[in-house]
Design a protein around this motif. Structure first.
Motif, PDB file in Angstrom:
ATOM      1  N   HIS A 152       0.856  -1.197   0.000  1.00  0.00           N
ATOM      2  CA  HIS A 152       0.000   0.000   0.000  1.00  0.00           C
ATOM      3  C   HIS A 152       0.887   1.241   0.000  1.00  0.00           C
ATOM      4  O   HIS A 152       1.993   1.218   0.517  1.00  0.00           O
ATOM      5  CB  HIS A 152      -0.904  -0.008   1.237  1.00  0.00           C
ATOM      6  CG  HIS A 152      -1.835  -1.179   1.308  1.00  0.00           C
ATOM      7  ND1 HIS A 152      -3.049  -1.219   0.670  1.00  0.00           N
ATOM      8  CD2 HIS A 152      -1.703  -2.384   1.941  1.00  0.00           C
ATOM      9  CE1 HIS A 152      -3.654  -2.369   0.909  1.00  0.00           C
ATOM     10  NE2 HIS A 152      -2.848  -3.100   1.681  1.00  0.00           N
ATOM     11  N   PRO A 153       0.384   2.351  -0.585  1.00  0.00           N
ATOM     12  CA  PRO A 153      -0.874   2.496  -1.351  1.00  0.00           C
ATOM     13  C   PRO A 153      -0.719   1.897  -2.755  1.00  0.00           C
ATOM     14  O   PRO A 153       0.327   2.059  -3.382  1.00  0.00           O
ATOM     15  CB  PRO A 153      -1.077   4.004  -1.400  1.00  0.00           C
ATOM     16  CG  PRO A 153       0.317   4.569  -1.333  1.00  0.00           C
ATOM     17  CD  PRO A 153       1.093   3.640  -0.449  1.00  0.00           C
ATOM     18  N   ASN A 154      -1.761   1.213  -3.207  1.00  0.00           N
ATOM     19  CA  ASN A 154      -1.729   0.570  -4.512  1.00  0.00           C
ATOM     20  C   ASN A 154      -2.825   1.159  -5.409  1.00  0.00           C
ATOM     21  O   ASN A 154      -3.449   2.162  -5.073  1.00  0.00           O
ATOM     22  CB  ASN A 154      -1.883  -0.944  -4.367  1.00  0.00           C
ATOM     23  CG  ASN A 154      -3.117  -1.308  -3.551  1.00  0.00           C
ATOM     24  OD1 ASN A 154      -4.200  -0.789  -3.775  1.00  0.00           O
ATOM     25  ND2 ASN A 154      -2.944  -2.202  -2.576  1.00  0.00           N
ATOM     26  N   ILE A 155      -3.035   0.498  -6.537  1.00  0.00           N
ATOM     27  CA  ILE A 155      -4.007   1.004  -7.514  1.00  0.00           C
ATOM     28  C   ILE A 155      -5.393   1.132  -6.897  1.00  0.00           C
ATOM     29  O   ILE A 155      -6.075   2.151  -7.047  1.00  0.00           O
ATOM     30  CB  ILE A 155      -4.062   0.091  -8.750  1.00  0.00           C
ATOM     31  CG1 ILE A 155      -2.714   0.091  -9.482  1.00  0.00           C
ATOM     32  CG2 ILE A 155      -5.158   0.538  -9.708  1.00  0.00           C
ATOM     33  CD1 ILE A 155      -2.660  -0.863 -10.659  1.00  0.00           C
ATOM     34  N   VAL A 156      -5.824   0.087  -6.203  1.00  0.00           N
ATOM     35  CA  VAL A 156      -7.168   0.094  -5.617  1.00  0.00           C
ATOM     36  C   VAL A 156      -7.293   1.188  -4.562  1.00  0.00           C
ATOM     37  O   VAL A 156      -8.345   1.840  -4.450  1.00  0.00           O
ATOM     38  CB  VAL A 156      -7.502  -1.284  -5.025  1.00  0.00           C
ATOM     39  CG1 VAL A 156      -8.815  -1.234  -4.238  1.00  0.00           C
ATOM     40  CG2 VAL A 156      -7.600  -2.324  -6.141  1.00  0.00           C
ATOM     41  N   ASP A 157      -6.220   1.427  -3.798  1.00  0.00           N
ATOM     42  CA  ASP A 157      -6.247   2.494  -2.800  1.00  0.00           C
ATOM     43  C   ASP A 157      -6.465   3.858  -3.467  1.00  0.00           C
ATOM     44  O   ASP A 157      -7.251   4.681  -2.986  1.00  0.00           O
ATOM     45  CB  ASP A 157      -4.932   2.520  -2.007  1.00  0.00           C
ATOM     46  CG  ASP A 157      -4.748   1.273  -1.156  1.00  0.00           C
ATOM     47  OD1 ASP A 157      -5.764   0.710  -0.702  1.00  0.00           O
ATOM     48  OD2 ASP A 157      -3.590   0.860  -0.964  1.00  0.00           O
ATOM     49  N   LEU A 158      -5.772   4.093  -4.567  1.00  0.00           N
ATOM     50  CA  LEU A 158      -5.931   5.356  -5.288  1.00  0.00           C
ATOM     51  C   LEU A 158      -7.330   5.496  -5.870  1.00  0.00           C
ATOM     52  O   LEU A 158      -7.914   6.587  -5.854  1.00  0.00           O
ATOM     53  CB  LEU A 158      -4.889   5.444  -6.409  1.00  0.00           C
ATOM     54  CG  LEU A 158      -3.429   5.566  -5.990  1.00  0.00           C
ATOM     55  CD1 LEU A 158      -2.525   5.618  -7.227  1.00  0.00           C
ATOM     56  CD2 LEU A 158      -3.207   6.794  -5.121  1.00  0.00           C
ATOM     57  N   MET A 159      -7.861   4.382  -6.380  1.00  0.00           N
ATOM     58  CA  MET A 159      -9.215   4.425  -6.922  1.00  0.00           C
ATOM     59  C   MET A 159     -10.220   4.740  -5.817  1.00  0.00           C
ATOM     60  O   MET A 159     -11.132   5.548  -6.016  1.00  0.00           O
ATOM     61  CB  MET A 159      -9.548   3.085  -7.590  1.00  0.00           C
ATOM     62  CG  MET A 159      -8.707   2.785  -8.823  1.00  0.00           C
ATOM     63  SD  MET A 159      -8.903   1.088  -9.402  1.00  0.00           S
ATOM     64  CE  MET A 159     -10.597   1.107  -9.960  1.00  0.00           C
ATOM     65  N   HIS A 160     -10.045   4.108  -4.672  1.00  0.00           N
ATOM     66  CA  HIS A 160     -10.958   4.325  -3.545  1.00  0.00           C
ATOM     67  C   HIS A 160     -10.881   5.772  -3.047  1.00  0.00           C
ATOM     68  O   HIS A 160     -11.868   6.314  -2.545  1.00  0.00           O
ATOM     69  CB  HIS A 160     -10.631   3.366  -2.408  1.00  0.00           C
ATOM     70  CG  HIS A 160     -11.670   3.336  -1.327  1.00  0.00           C
ATOM     71  ND1 HIS A 160     -12.940   2.807  -1.515  1.00  0.00           N
ATOM     72  CD2 HIS A 160     -11.639   3.790  -0.042  1.00  0.00           C
ATOM     73  CE1 HIS A 160     -13.642   2.926  -0.405  1.00  0.00           C
ATOM     74  NE2 HIS A 160     -12.881   3.521   0.503  1.00  0.00           N
ATOM     75  N   ALA A 161      -9.716   6.400  -3.227  1.00  0.00           N
ATOM     76  CA  ALA A 161      -9.525   7.789  -2.800  1.00  0.00           C
ATOM     77  C   ALA A 161      -9.950   8.765  -3.900  1.00  0.00           C
ATOM     78  O   ALA A 161      -9.738   9.969  -3.761  1.00  0.00           O
ATOM     79  CB  ALA A 161      -8.066   8.026  -2.432  1.00  0.00           C
TER      80      ALA A 161
END
Length: 292
Positions: free
Chosen positions: A216-225
């Motif tokens: 983390h932070p990964n792709i999904v983290d950025l999308m969620h943000a």
């Protein structure tokens, strides 16, 4: 899911189109079809494959009728009553093949899915029918038609923002011109390490983002943000597939545009270019020969 539209590369492969015409005629004659017939072709390189042939109407019939101005249902009924296609003015001569064309220049049919209506449903596409509807996009250019088809299907493409790119090794060279176009159009580029290295070697600078299995932070983290506006991902392999599942599910829930092939990404670039121009026109639908 990605659009099923036929992208312009087919225009540079006339031999494939010629094979489609020839086999459509051969199949219709051999099966003795009088009326409507639906054929599903697939091509790889210069090789043409036939998936299935159905002697029936399909959801494509009203799409073709509206975009070409030729009422295929009316034509089929006339054939059943003994009036051939030559006498109807649809085919120039007996034994010939007529090919319809969109009256507006380009017409694209996009599938509509209802994955977001259900929980715990994987939106991955397979050979089975999973769409619950279809939308049409028409325009004078491919970009205009594709942009309208995506908007009609609820897949709004961004005019600016951040694009995350993560493609398998086989697509590294193919993605370079797409990434370069996005960069010129003002987008911020992020890529996973392998893709970022390929882009850097081609002279394209971008940020590096982690895959979901790398921390983390990964792709999904950025999308969620809400820091991602478009995802281009062509996975390959077990871990990539697991990572792709997470990305695809998050993109679906957050309504982030997402492509799984470089051809769809190329189409998206053309649509975004049209959207950035901000030139919109409202036109009356063309009247077909059966509506006069």
């Amino acid at each position: 899911g990605d659009s099923a539209a036929v992208f312009p590369p087919y225009k540079s492969r006339p031999q494939v189109l010629a094979q489609m015409r020839q086999w459509a005629l051969k199949l219709a004659r051999e099966l003795k079809v009088k009326g409507l017939m639906n054929i599903q072709f697939a091509s790889k390189g210069d090789d043409l494959f036939i998936i299935e042939v159905n002697p029936r109407g399909s959801r494509t019939v009203p799409f073709i009728s509206k975009t070409s101005g030729i009422n295929l249902i009316e034509a089929a009924v006339r054939v059943w009553h003994g009036e051939d296609l030559v006498s109807q003015g649809l085919v120039p001569a007996e034994g010939a093949v007529a090919e319809g064309k969109p009256l507006m220049g380009w017409a694209i049919k996009e599938a509509v899915f209802s994955f977001d209506r259900f929980s715990n449903v994987d939106p991955a596409l397979g050979p089975e029918m999973r769409s619950t509807g279809e939308a049409i996009g028409m325009g004078r250019t491919f970009g205009e038609a594709y942009a309208k088809s995506q908007a009609a299907a609820g897949n709004l493409l961004p005019k600016s923002g951040t694009v995350v790119i993560t493609v398998n090794h086989n697509d590294h060279q193919t993605i370079i011109p797409i990434a370069r176009d996005l960069e010129k159009m003002g987008f911020t580029l992020l890529a996973t390490r392998g893709t970022a290295r390929a882009l850097f070697e081609a002279g394209i600078l971008c940020g590096v983002v982690l895959k979901t299995q790398d921390g983390h932070p990964n792709i999904v983290d950025l999308m969620h943000a809400h820091k991602v506006d478009l995802v281009i991902n062509t996975p390959m392999g077990y871990h990539a597939r697991r990572s792709d599942d997470d990305i695809r599910s998050m993109a679906m829930r957050l309504h982030i545009p997402y492509t799984t092939t470089t051809s769809a990404a190329r189409a998206a670039v053309e649509a975004i270019r049209y959207e950035q121009e901000g030139y919109y026109t409202v036109r009356e639908l063309p009247r077909g020969r059966w509506e006069e």
